[in-house]
Design an enzyme around this catalytic site. Structure first.
Site, mmCIF file in Angstrom:
data_model
loop_
_atom_site.group_PDB
_atom_site.id
_atom_site.type_symbol
_atom_site.label_atom_id
_atom_site.label_comp_id
_atom_site.label_asym_id
_atom_site.label_seq_id
_atom_site.Cartn_x
_atom_site.Cartn_y
_atom_site.Cartn_z
ATOM 1 N N HIS A 247 -3.774 -4.162 -2.571
ATOM 2 C CA HIS A 247 -4.144 -4.018 -1.017
ATOM 3 C C HIS A 247 -4.781 -2.476 -1.110
ATOM 4 C CE1 HIS A 247 -2.942 -8.149 -0.107
ATOM 5 N NE2 HIS A 247 -3.992 -8.334 -0.841
ATOM 6 N N VAL B 66 0.852 -1.122 0.634
ATOM 7 C CA VAL B 66 0.035 -0.411 0.495
ATOM 8 C C VAL B 66 0.581 1.207 -0.166
ATOM 9 C CG1 VAL B 66 -1.860 -0.554 1.228
ATOM 10 C CG2 VAL B 66 -0.060 0.178 2.993
ATOM 11 N N ALA C 145 16.165 -8.218 -1.682
ATOM 12 C CA ALA C 145 15.395 -7.257 -2.870
ATOM 13 C C ALA C 145 16.808 -6.946 -3.908
ATOM 14 C CB ALA C 145 14.079 -7.210 -2.884
HETATM 15 P P1 OAD Z 1 4.526 -10.412 4.358
HETATM 16 O O1 OAD Z 1 5.328 -10.021 5.933
HETATM 17 O O2 OAD Z 1 3.799 -11.895 5.146
HETATM 18 O O3 OAD Z 1 6.043 -11.220 3.655
HETATM 19 C C1 OAD Z 1 7.410 -10.910 3.280
HETATM 20 C C2 OAD Z 1 8.408 -11.670 2.331
HETATM 21 O O4 OAD Z 1 9.198 -10.599 2.086
HETATM 22 C C3 OAD Z 1 8.862 -12.609 2.672
HETATM 23 O O5 OAD Z 1 8.818 -13.922 2.755
HETATM 24 C C4 OAD Z 1 9.895 -12.017 3.822
HETATM 25 O O6 OAD Z 1 11.172 -13.285 3.515
HETATM 26 C C5 OAD Z 1 10.409 -11.481 2.466
HETATM 27 N N1 OAD Z 1 11.584 -10.925 3.017
HETATM 28 C C6 OAD Z 1 11.836 -9.565 4.165
HETATM 29 N N2 OAD Z 1 12.812 -8.515 3.789
HETATM 30 C C7 OAD Z 1 13.357 -9.131 2.446
HETATM 31 C C8 OAD Z 1 13.650 -8.344 2.166
HETATM 32 N N3 OAD Z 1 14.993 -7.467 2.006
HETATM 33 N N4 OAD Z 1 13.981 -9.335 0.555
HETATM 34 C C9 OAD Z 1 12.789 -9.700 0.078
HETATM 35 N N5 OAD Z 1 11.983 -10.296 0.423
HETATM 36 C C10 OAD Z 1 12.692 -10.057 1.600
HETATM 37 O O7 OAD Z 1 4.398 -9.839 3.447
HETATM 38 P P2 OAD Z 1 3.100 -10.401 1.867
HETATM 39 O O8 OAD Z 1 3.524 -11.477 1.674
HETATM 40 O O9 OAD Z 1 3.384 -8.745 1.935
HETATM 41 O O10 OAD Z 1 -2.824 -7.418 3.477
HETATM 42 O O11 OAD Z 1 2.294 -10.086 3.155
HETATM 43 C C11 OAD Z 1 0.785 -10.035 2.625
HETATM 44 C C12 OAD Z 1 -0.271 -9.352 2.483
HETATM 45 O O12 OAD Z 1 -0.562 -9.652 4.335
HETATM 46 C C13 OAD Z 1 -0.286 -7.728 2.512
HETATM 47 O O13 OAD Z 1 -0.497 -6.951 1.345
HETATM 48 C C14 OAD Z 1 -0.716 -7.444 3.764
HETATM 49 C C15 OAD Z 1 -0.834 -8.364 4.949
HETATM 50 O O14 OAD Z 1 -1.545 -8.614 6.170
HETATM 51 C C16 OAD Z 1 -3.487 -6.910 4.287
HETATM 52 O O15 OAD Z 1 -3.417 -6.226 5.120
HETATM 53 C C17 OAD Z 1 -4.158 -7.007 3.491
#
Ligand code: OAD
EC number: 2.3.1.286
Length: 254
Positions: A131, A115, A239
C-alpha cells in the site's frame, strides 16, 4: 466463514516492482509474514478499524481516494502529514524485532499493508509493501518521480520538475496495489505463513492469505477478527507479546 461484506474494501491489483525483492534465498524453511496495522499498534501508531482507529475520525472518501485528492488536496495532505509526523516519534516493537530475528535460521519475506518503515527499522531485509510508503512522495503526473517525504510536511506548493503536484506515495482506495504478483508468488512458496495484526478487510491484499499452499503451517495473531480463514490457527493476543513467543519456538525447532 466468509468476511462480512460490509467490512470488505477493494483496491485494484496490478503487478509492479518485481526487482525490489531480493531473490538470493538459501535457508531451508521459507516463512512469509503478512502484516497489517496491528503489528505497529504497540509502537504507538493507530490502527484503522479498532475502536479509536483512524477511520473513526476520518472518512476514507475524504482523505484516501483519488477523488478526495482532486476535491480537497489540502485535507488529504493534512491527514498524511499527521501520519508522517507520527512515524517520526515511534520505534519498532518486539514483534518487528522478532520477525527480523527469524532470518537467523530461516528465509523470511515480509509482506505488509503498512506504510510505515518499522519492519525496515526492526531489521527485516525482504519487505514487500502493498500500500505504498510514508517515506516518499511522488508526482501526481509522473509516479516514477519520487523524492523523500519533506521534513516540514508536504504542501500544495511541492511540484515535480514537470509542474505536477507532489502527493503521498500511498495506494489509495481505487488505485492499483503495488507488488501484488510478487506477493502471491512468495506466499505460494511458503512453508509457514504468519499473519499479524490485520482485520483482513481490504482487498485484494486480504485475499493473499488464501494463496498459501495446503501443506504450509498457517497462523494468525490479532486481537479481534471477524473471520478466520480456513486452515489458519488463531492466536489471540498482542503482536508484541505473541510474535516473539512464536518466533523463539520456530528458532528452537526450525
Ligand atoms: P485494521 O485497523 O483494519 O486492523 C487492525 C487489526 O489489528 C485488527 O484485527 C486488530 O484486532 C488487530 N490489532 C490491534 N492491535 C493489535 C496488537 N497490539 N497486536 C495484534 N493485533 C492487533 O488494519 P489493517 O488490516 O492493516 O489501507 O488495514 C488494512 C488497510 O486498511 C490498511 O493498509 C489501510 C487501511 O485502509 C489503505 O489506507 C489503502
Amino acid at each position: 466463514m466468509e468476511p462480512r461484506r460490509s467490512t470488505r474494501f477493494f483496491i485494484f491489483s496490478v503487478a509492479t516492482c518485481r526487482e525490489s525483492v531480493r531473490t538470493s534465498f538459501v535457508k531451508p524453511e521459507k516463512i512469509v509474514v503478512f502484516t497489517g496495522a496491528g503489528v505497529s499498534a504497540e509502537s504507538g501508531l493507530n490502527t484503522f478499524r479498532d475502536s479509536g482507529g483512524l477511520w473513526e475520525n476520518f472518512r476514507i472518501e475524504d482523505v484516501a481516494t483519488p477523488e478526495a485528492w482532486a476535491r480537497d488536496p489540502q485535507l488529504v495532505l493534512d491527514f498524511y502529514n499527521l501520519r508522517r509526523k507520527a512515524l517520526e516519534s515511534v520505534e519498532p516493537n518486539p514483534a518487528h524485532f522478532a520477525i527480523a530475528e527469524l532470518e537467523k535460521e530461516h528465509e523470511v519475506v515480509v509482506i505488509t499493508q503498512n506504510v510505515d518503515d518499522l519492519h525496515e527499522r526492526g531489521g527485516s531485509s525482504n519487505i514487500i509493501h502493498l500500500h505504498g510508503s510514508l517515506l516518499e512522495v511522488k508526482s501526481s503526473i509522473d509516479p516514477t518521480y519520487k523524492i523523500p517525504y519533506p521534513k516540514e510536511g508536504l504542501s500544495l506548493d511541492h511540484r515535480c520538475p514537470r509542474g505536477g503536484r507532489m502527493r503521498p506515495d500511498i495506494v489509495w482506495f481505487g488505485e492499483a496495489v503495488e507488488n501484488f504478483e510478487i506477493a502471491i508468488e512468495q506466499l505460494q512458496q511458503a512453508d509457514k505463513v504468519l499473519v499479524i495484526g490485520t482485520s483482513l478487510s481490504v482487498y485484494p491484499a486480504a485475499g493473499l492469505v488464501h494463496e498459501a499452499p495446503a501443506h504450509a503451517e498457517k497462523t494468525i495473531i490479532a486481537l479481534d477478527l471477524d473471520f478466520i480463514p480456513d486452515d489458519y490457527r488463531f492466536i489471540h493476543g498482542t503482536a508484541g507479546e505473541q510474535v516473539p513467543k512464536l518466533a523463539s519456538k520456530w528458532l528452537e525447532k526450525g
